[in-house]
Write a protein that holds these residues in place. Structure first.
Motif, mmCIF file in Angstrom:
data_model
loop_
_atom_site.group_PDB
_atom_site.id
_atom_site.type_symbol
_atom_site.label_atom_id
_atom_site.label_comp_id
_atom_site.label_asym_id
_atom_site.label_seq_id
_atom_site.Cartn_x
_atom_site.Cartn_y
_atom_site.Cartn_z
ATOM 1 N N VAL A 59 10.638 28.194 -9.938
ATOM 2 C CA VAL A 59 9.526 28.209 -10.880
ATOM 3 C C VAL A 59 9.330 26.735 -11.255
ATOM 4 C CG1 VAL A 59 8.812 28.945 -13.185
ATOM 5 C CG2 VAL A 59 10.066 30.529 -11.712
ATOM 6 N N PRO A 60 8.103 26.219 -11.262
ATOM 7 C CA PRO A 60 7.898 24.777 -11.408
ATOM 8 C C PRO A 60 7.981 24.228 -12.832
ATOM 9 C CG PRO A 60 5.804 25.881 -11.052
ATOM 10 C CD PRO A 60 6.872 26.928 -10.935
ATOM 11 N N PHE A 61 8.488 25.013 -13.764
ATOM 12 C CA PHE A 61 8.580 24.548 -15.148
ATOM 13 C C PHE A 61 9.667 25.330 -15.883
ATOM 14 C CE2 PHE A 61 5.263 27.743 -14.693
ATOM 15 C CZ PHE A 61 5.671 28.722 -15.575
ATOM 16 N N VAL A 62 10.185 24.739 -16.956
ATOM 17 C CA VAL A 62 11.087 25.421 -17.885
ATOM 18 C C VAL A 62 10.212 25.904 -19.029
ATOM 19 C CG1 VAL A 62 13.031 25.112 -19.472
ATOM 20 C CG2 VAL A 62 13.043 23.970 -17.238
ATOM 21 N N HIS A 63 10.440 27.142 -19.490
ATOM 22 C CA HIS A 63 9.632 27.634 -20.604
ATOM 23 C C HIS A 63 10.466 28.415 -21.607
ATOM 24 C CE1 HIS A 63 9.686 31.519 -18.485
ATOM 25 N NE2 HIS A 63 9.148 32.066 -19.568
ATOM 26 N N SER A 64 9.902 28.576 -22.785
ATOM 27 C CA SER A 64 10.455 29.428 -23.840
ATOM 28 C C SER A 64 9.258 30.168 -24.438
ATOM 29 C CB SER A 64 11.189 28.597 -24.891
ATOM 30 O OG SER A 64 10.317 27.637 -25.461
ATOM 31 N N HIS A 65 9.507 30.959 -25.465
ATOM 32 C CA HIS A 65 8.417 31.704 -26.104
ATOM 33 C C HIS A 65 8.456 31.498 -27.609
ATOM 34 C CE1 HIS A 65 6.814 33.985 -22.704
ATOM 35 N NE2 HIS A 65 8.045 33.907 -22.228
ATOM 36 N N LYS A 66 7.325 31.750 -28.235
ATOM 37 C CA LYS A 66 7.236 31.652 -29.692
ATOM 38 C C LYS A 66 7.851 32.881 -30.351
ATOM 39 C CE LYS A 66 3.054 28.892 -29.418
ATOM 40 N NZ LYS A 66 1.603 28.890 -29.636
ATOM 41 N N GLN A 67 7.572 34.089 -29.785
ATOM 42 C CA GLN A 67 8.090 35.305 -30.419
ATOM 43 C C GLN A 67 8.530 36.398 -29.452
ATOM 44 O OE1 GLN A 67 5.131 36.912 -33.062
ATOM 45 N NE2 GLN A 67 3.478 36.730 -31.574
ATOM 46 N N ASN A 68 8.258 36.255 -28.169
ATOM 47 C CA ASN A 68 8.602 37.314 -27.217
ATOM 48 C C ASN A 68 9.966 37.100 -26.572
ATOM 49 O OD1 ASN A 68 6.147 38.493 -27.684
ATOM 50 N ND2 ASN A 68 5.226 37.857 -25.763
ATOM 51 N N GLU A 69 10.785 38.155 -26.598
ATOM 52 C CA GLU A 69 11.993 38.150 -25.781
ATOM 53 C C GLU A 69 11.593 38.637 -24.401
ATOM 54 O OE1 GLU A 69 14.762 40.761 -27.736
ATOM 55 O OE2 GLU A 69 13.590 42.539 -27.314
ATOM 56 N N GLU A 70 12.401 38.302 -23.400
ATOM 57 C CA GLU A 70 12.123 38.745 -22.038
ATOM 58 C C GLU A 70 13.329 39.463 -21.474
ATOM 59 O OE1 GLU A 70 8.950 35.731 -20.027
ATOM 60 O OE2 GLU A 70 11.007 35.021 -20.068
ATOM 61 N N VAL A 71 13.052 40.482 -20.656
ATOM 62 C CA VAL A 71 14.077 41.165 -19.890
ATOM 63 C C VAL A 71 13.690 41.016 -18.427
ATOM 64 C CG1 VAL A 71 15.173 43.364 -19.351
ATOM 65 C CG2 VAL A 71 14.572 42.821 -21.717
ATOM 66 N N TYR A 72 14.620 40.520 -17.634
ATOM 67 C CA TYR A 72 14.423 40.373 -16.197
ATOM 68 C C TYR A 72 15.307 41.390 -15.487
ATOM 69 C CZ TYR A 72 12.366 35.790 -17.255
ATOM 70 O OH TYR A 72 11.585 34.766 -17.734
ATOM 71 N N LEU A 73 14.747 42.110 -14.515
ATOM 72 C CA LEU A 73 15.495 43.048 -13.691
ATOM 73 C C LEU A 73 15.385 42.565 -12.256
ATOM 74 C CD1 LEU A 73 14.040 46.315 -15.247
ATOM 75 C CD2 LEU A 73 16.244 45.266 -15.758
ATOM 76 N N VAL A 74 16.502 42.110 -11.683
ATOM 77 C CA VAL A 74 16.493 41.582 -10.323
ATOM 78 C C VAL A 74 16.537 42.758 -9.350
ATOM 79 C CG1 VAL A 74 17.617 40.055 -8.667
ATOM 80 C CG2 VAL A 74 17.659 39.478 -11.119
ATOM 81 N N LEU A 75 15.468 42.907 -8.565
ATOM 82 C CA LEU A 75 15.337 44.025 -7.629
ATOM 83 C C LEU A 75 15.874 43.697 -6.246
ATOM 84 C CD1 LEU A 75 11.683 45.077 -8.490
ATOM 85 C CD2 LEU A 75 13.804 46.033 -9.415
ATOM 86 N N GLU A 76 15.681 42.471 -5.796
ATOM 87 C CA GLU A 76 16.110 42.046 -4.462
ATOM 88 C C GLU A 76 16.537 40.587 -4.523
ATOM 89 O OE1 GLU A 76 12.853 42.625 -1.761
ATOM 90 O OE2 GLU A 76 12.690 44.764 -2.226
#
Length: 124
Positions: free
Chosen positions: A39-56
């Motif tokens: 991914v070409p950048f580092v990011h954060s959020h103001k109020q959203n949490e993220e959940v990542y599910l690695v499929l492959e």
């Protein structure tokens, strides 16, 4: 008006489903990257949490200065303030990302679900 919506996802590197599904409580995307791509950048959020599910596949998650290996089957929750970026491994990576406002979930399946005895599908 129906209480559901079904869309077919396309075989594209990134598919965002918020608008397609008329989502109002979360954002959902399906992401696929080839081998050794970042991914070409580092990011954060103001109020959203993220959940990542690695499929492959898998790769490396950069999070708050650390580099952590991730692989198929991993579920990762990241706080809004977490500074994050992914780099895929030699097999690339496909994952689902779900975003929702931190601390917004008031009920979940065990306290929000209601069994409806007045209707049944053909298989019950």
């Amino acid at each position: 008006m129906s209480n559901y919506k079904i869309v077919s996802t396309k075989n594209e590197p990134r598919v965002e489903l918020k608008e397609a599904l008329n989502l109002s409580g979360c954002e959902l995307s399906i992401n696929e990257f080839g081998a050794n791509v970042s991914v070409p950048f580092v990011h954060s959020h103001k109020q959203n949490e993220e959940v990542y599910l690695v499929l492959e596949g898998g790769g490396v998650l950069f999070i708050d200065g650390e580099e952590v290996e991730v692989k198929k089957g991993d579920a990762i929750r990241i706080d809004p303030a977490g500074k994050r970026c992914f780099k895929t491994g030699s097999n690339g990576m496909k994952y689902i990302c779900i975003q929702a406002k931190k601390d917004s979930l008031e009920q979940f399946t065990m306290s929000d679900g209601v069994i409806n005895e007045d209707v049944k599908p053909s298989w019950l």
